[in-house]
Design an enzyme around this catalytic site. Structure first.
Site, PDB file in Angstrom:
ATOM      1  N   ASP A  69       7.930   1.117   3.751  1.00 54.68           N
ATOM      2  CA  ASP A  69       7.028   2.154   3.287  1.00 54.68           C
ATOM      3  C   ASP A  69       5.923   1.465   2.480  1.00 54.68           C
ATOM      4  O   ASP A  69       6.069   0.304   2.074  1.00 54.68           O
ATOM      5  CB  ASP A  69       7.821   3.132   2.402  1.00 54.68           C
ATOM      6  CG  ASP A  69       6.943   4.127   1.681  1.00 54.68           C
ATOM      7  OD1 ASP A  69       6.105   4.759   2.334  1.00 54.68           O
ATOM      8  OD2 ASP A  69       7.090   4.244   0.454  1.00 54.68           O
ATOM      9  N   ASP A 122       3.298   3.298  -0.214  1.00 48.59           N
ATOM     10  CA  ASP A 122       3.161   3.805  -1.582  1.00 48.59           C
ATOM     11  C   ASP A 122       4.515   3.841  -2.280  1.00 48.59           C
ATOM     12  O   ASP A 122       5.452   4.492  -1.816  1.00 48.59           O
ATOM     13  CB  ASP A 122       2.565   5.215  -1.580  1.00 48.59           C
ATOM     14  CG  ASP A 122       1.147   5.244  -1.030  1.00 48.59           C
ATOM     15  OD1 ASP A 122       0.380   4.314  -1.325  1.00 48.59           O
ATOM     16  OD2 ASP A 122       0.814   6.189  -0.298  1.00 48.59           O
ATOM     17  N   ASP A 160      11.234   4.148  -0.967  1.00 46.30           N
ATOM     18  CA  ASP A 160      11.598   4.673  -2.293  1.00 46.30           C
ATOM     19  C   ASP A 160      11.721   6.181  -2.348  1.00 46.30           C
ATOM     20  O   ASP A 160      12.091   6.728  -3.387  1.00 46.30           O
ATOM     21  CB  ASP A 160      10.542   4.245  -3.319  1.00 46.30           C
ATOM     22  CG  ASP A 160       9.199   4.915  -3.075  1.00 46.30           C
ATOM     23  OD1 ASP A 160       8.714   4.856  -1.918  1.00 46.30           O
ATOM     24  OD2 ASP A 160       8.621   5.498  -4.011  1.00 46.30           O
TER      25      ASP A 160
END
Length: 229
Positions: free
Chosen positions: A10, A12, A177
């Site tokens: 991922d 961001d 996250d």
């Protein structure tokens, strides 16, 4: 012949601490409609599902602060375009790679891993960010939020990215996250590492097969997941 191992990241909150620029652009967007501002802390909880949902959450925040009439009169599609016009030229002004990112990526490459990015950011924006930080040559591909008909948490987004990178789900590890990353990995039937340094609540670790405290831990965690498969 067995496919190469593939680590899918991922962006961001995993590779990039993009909160400062996203929050700044969010405040500029709200100010342009004469709507109440948001703090970095508020925006942190809004990140991870792409621009349309981020804009929706920004407008909802304004509604919750007593500006419902003004917020509801905003054209959502126009606000999304305006946000991207604000964000695209300055996506790396305040944002920074998380500590250890470059070393971790190079370690994985040296160990024979392919690398890819699967992000709900538009593909052009993600590519520009990687280019800015000199990371473009490390990645086999980028699967952006507009690269496929769907985006995370739909597993087809992750599966499309894996295929584009030349990998296979059973030999891939998703590193992220937020719940869209981990739910996409579940649906794609590939193991996941929860990025504990990112923006997601710690309870999300329950959705992953491993947890990394920092980017420096990712190579070892990823190796162990495929070794156990």
């Amino acid at each position: 012949m067995m496919k190469q191992k593939l680590a899918v990241f991922d962006m961001d909150g995993t590779l990039l601490d993009s909160l400062p620029d996203l929050a700044d652009c969010g405040r500029q967007l709200l100010a342009s409609y004469d709507l109440p501002a948001v703090s970095d802390v508020e925006v942190r909880r809004m990140i991870g599902n792409g621009v349309p949902l981020l804009v929706e959450r920004l407008l909802q925040s304004a509604s919750d602060k007593g500006a419902a009439d003004k917020a509801e009169s905003v054209d959502h599609a126009q606000a999304c375009r305006q946000f991207m016009n604000l964000y695209t030229p300055r996506a790396t002004r305040l944002s920074r790679l998380f500590p250890g990112t470059v070393d971790a990526l190079n370690t994985l490459r040296q160990k024979g891993w392919l690398l890819a990015v699967c992000t709900n950011k538009p593909e052009v924006a993600a590519l520009a960010i990687l280019e800015h930080y000199g990371l473009s040559t490390l990645f086999a591909c980028v699967g952006g939020g507009d690269s496929f008909p769907v985006k995370k948490p739909d597993p087809a987004h992750l599966l499309g990215t894996i295929e584009k990178a030349g990998g296979t789900p059973s030999r891939s590890v998703m590193v992220g996250d937020m719940s869209p990353d981990l739910l996409a990995a579940q649906g794609a039937k590939c193991p996941a590492v929860f990025a504990a340094w990112g923006y997601g609540d710690g309870s999300l670790a329950d959705l992953a097969q491993a947890e990394a405290a920092s980017m420096a831990d990712v190579p070892e965690k990823a190796e162990s997941l495929l070794a156990a498969a």
